[in-house]
Every structure is written in C-alpha cells, then in structure tokens.
Design an enzyme around this catalytic site. Structure first.
Site, PDB file in Angstrom:
ATOM      1  N   LYS A 152       0.874  -1.347  -0.150  1.00 45.37           N
ATOM      2  CA  LYS A 152      -0.027   0.010  -0.045  1.00 45.37           C
ATOM      3  C   LYS A 152       0.715   1.370  -0.017  1.00 45.37           C
ATOM      4  CE  LYS A 152      -2.023  -0.986   3.838  1.00 45.37           C
ATOM      5  NZ  LYS A 152      -1.358  -2.276   4.200  1.00 45.37           N
TER       6      LYS A 152
ATOM      7  N   ARG B 160      -9.625   0.795   8.837  1.00 48.22           N
ATOM      8  CA  ARG B 160      -8.886  -0.503   9.025  1.00 48.22           C
ATOM      9  C   ARG B 160     -10.026  -1.270   9.863  1.00 48.22           C
ATOM     10  NH1 ARG B 160      -3.263   0.420   8.872  1.00 48.22           N
ATOM     11  NH2 ARG B 160      -2.143  -1.377   9.390  1.00 48.22           N
TER      12      ARG B 160
ATOM     13  N   ARG C  95      11.871  -4.859   5.027  1.00 47.19           N
ATOM     14  CA  ARG C  95      11.407  -3.475   4.570  1.00 47.19           C
ATOM     15  C   ARG C  95      12.209  -2.603   5.329  1.00 47.19           C
ATOM     16  NH1 ARG C  95       5.009  -1.966   5.169  1.00 47.19           N
ATOM     17  NH2 ARG C  95       5.403  -2.695   7.405  1.00 47.19           N
TER      18      ARG C  95
ATOM     19  N   ARG D  59      11.361  -0.330  10.979  1.00 43.57           N
ATOM     20  CA  ARG D  59      10.372  -0.147  11.952  1.00 43.57           C
ATOM     21  C   ARG D  59      10.301  -1.080  12.962  1.00 43.57           C
ATOM     22  NH1 ARG D  59       4.742   0.082   8.414  1.00 43.57           N
ATOM     23  NH2 ARG D  59       4.109  -0.904  10.179  1.00 43.57           N
TER      24      ARG D  59
ATOM     25  N   ARG E 218      -0.500  -8.906  13.675  1.00 42.03           N
ATOM     26  CA  ARG E 218      -1.046  -7.807  12.723  1.00 42.03           C
ATOM     27  C   ARG E 218      -1.968  -8.467  11.511  1.00 42.03           C
ATOM     28  NH1 ARG E 218       4.618  -5.133  11.645  1.00 42.03           N
ATOM     29  NH2 ARG E 218       3.632  -3.839   9.780  1.00 42.03           N
TER      30      ARG E 218
END
Ligand code: ADP
Ligand code: ADP
Ligand code: ZN
Length: 219
Positions: A13, A88, A127, A161, A172
């Site tokens: 996203k 969400r 990431r 992160r 998650r």
C-alpha cells in the site's frame, strides 16, 4: 480523485501510494506514518498509541478517525488523497462515509491489493525506509539504484520499523483478518471495489492500478 488502498500489512500500500502521489499529485495519507510521527514527537496521541502499535494491535477508532478528519481538511488534500492504512475497521469505514458526506466529497474507488499470506513475512522483514524522505525500500525486491543511497533524496540513512519483526506479523495479520478484511465486502456492496494482483512485481502492480484509475476517470 479520492482513493483507498486496502490490503494486509506488507501488501504494498505504501509503495503504491508513494508512486501515485509522485505521478498524480495526490496526497498520501498514511495513518501508520502519522501515528509513528506522533510517537516520535511524544504527543498525547503518540503516548496512547505506542504500546498498541508495538504489540501489533490496532489503535482505537476514535484516535485514527480524529487524525483523518483533521488531515483531509487541510488545503493540500483538495486535489485528492490516497488513504493508506485507513479505514481498518467497519466503524472507521462508516465514520469516513459520514465525514465525506459532511464535506461534500466522495470516494472514487477502493483498490484491494491481494497478496498471499506466505509472502507477507518476507515483505515485512525486508522492509526499510529512507530516514530523511520516507521513501520505501526492500532488501531484495526494491534496492536503491546505488547501494546505501536513497534514489529520491540522496540520503544515506535508512530506518526499520520497531514493529516489523516476525513476532508481530502474526498478530497484525490476525487483526487484518478479524477487523479489516470485512471492508472488502463493505466496499464491494457499495460498487467501488477494484482488485489488483499484489503478488506481481512492483511496476506491474502500478500498471494495474493505473488501469483501474483510467477506468474510473472514463466512467
Ligand atoms: P504496506 O504499506 O502495505 O504495509 P509496503 O508498501 O511498505 O506495504 O511494502 C512492504 C515491503 O514490500 C516493502 O519493503 C516494499 O518495498 C516491498 N514491496 C512492495 N510491493 C512489492 C511487490 N509488488 N513485490 C515485492 N515487494 C514489494
Ligand atoms: P502496515 O501497513 O505495515 O500494517 P501501518 O504503517 O499502516 O503498517 O500501521 C502501523 C500500525 O499503526 C498498525 O499496526 C496499527 O497499530 C496502527 N494503525 C495504523 N493505521 C491504523 C488504523 N486505521 N486503525 C488502527 N490502527 C492503525
Ligand atoms: Zn530519501
């Protein structure tokens, strides 16, 4: 044009929002980014959100709805925005509907990015992002053109992160299935859902999204 990018954590996203923002001048509104900024700045919202984010749970609807309501009022959003990571929950989706009606704005489309669960751990654990401009990278799927140098701003500092680790990914993903995936049916029923293959290479996904946007503009 006002869009929502919908998909599990690691679906792409943020990557596609950055691409759309650069190509079309739309503003990327990432509640995750805004919450991380609040945590870093030590604001009241940041203090409330920090522990939940670290554990991989969802921050309360009131907080994120408040953040978005303030943000879409700012002048830079007049041309259009891409919601990345919001809504969400069904409560957030209903609040967004009310918000848009009250501002006489509309949702042009929701783009669902479909990705196999098995790919998400690799996406999330590899990431990183530029510490200066926030451009997103991946250790194997999206490396900077020159190793260690951000393509966009030339910075040599990158961050990872705190919540991007194997332990939180499961939690998650669970939150996604329980709270967020019902939005697929919600937006399908409204006739605004478009699905792209998020397993394709990054440039290919961008092309699919561009195809959806062209069909929206022609409608
Ligand atoms: P999200 O915002 O949905 O959590 P990101 O856009 O941050 O996801 O993408 C997660 C990671 O996967 C990033 O490191 C990104 O570079 C990488 N990525 C994004 N899209 C793809 C893709 N289509 N194929 C392979 N890797 C991707
Ligand atoms: P990702 O796309 O990788 O899941 P985000 O940056 O969108 O990551 O979100 C990071 C964290 O911020 C989430 O795990 C959650 O704790 C919190 N968060 C972000 N957006 C929302 C939202 N709309 N509602 C509740 N919590 C949110
Ligand atoms: Zn940069």
């Amino acid at each position: 044009m006002n869009l929502i990018l919908l998909g599990p954590p690691g679906a792409g996203k943020g990557t596609q929002s950055q691409e759309l923002a650069a190509r079309r001048g739309l503003i990327q509104l990432s509640t995750g980014e805004m919450l991380r900024a609040a945590v870093k700045a030590g604001t009241e919202i940041g203090r409330k959100a920090e522990a939940v984010m670290k554990s991989g749970g969802l921050v309360s609807d009131d907080i994120v709805i408040g953040i978005i309501a303030d943000r879409i009022d700012q002048p830079d959003c007049a041309k259009g925005f891409i919601l990345d990571g919001f809504p969400r929950t069904l409560a957030q989706a209903a609040a967004l509907d009310r918000l848009l009606v009250s501002k006489t704005r509309k949702l042009d489309g929701v783009i669902e990015m479909r990705v196999d669960d098995a790919a998400l751990v690799d996406r999330i654990s590899g990431r990183s992002a530029c510490a200066k401009c926030g451009a997103g990278y991946h250790d194997s799927h999206k490396r900077p053109k020159t190793a260690g140098v951000c393509d966009v701003c030339g910075s040599t500092e990158f961050t990872r992160r705190a919540d991007d680790n194997a332990e939180t990914v499961g939690k998650r993903l669970m939150a996604y299935y329980r709270e967020t995936s019902p939005l697929i049916g919600y937006y399908f029923a409204k006739g605004v859902l478009h699905t792209v293959d998020g397993m394709a290479p990054i440039g290919e996904v961008t092309k699919q999204i561009e195809g959806v946007l062209k069909s929206l503009a022609a409608a």
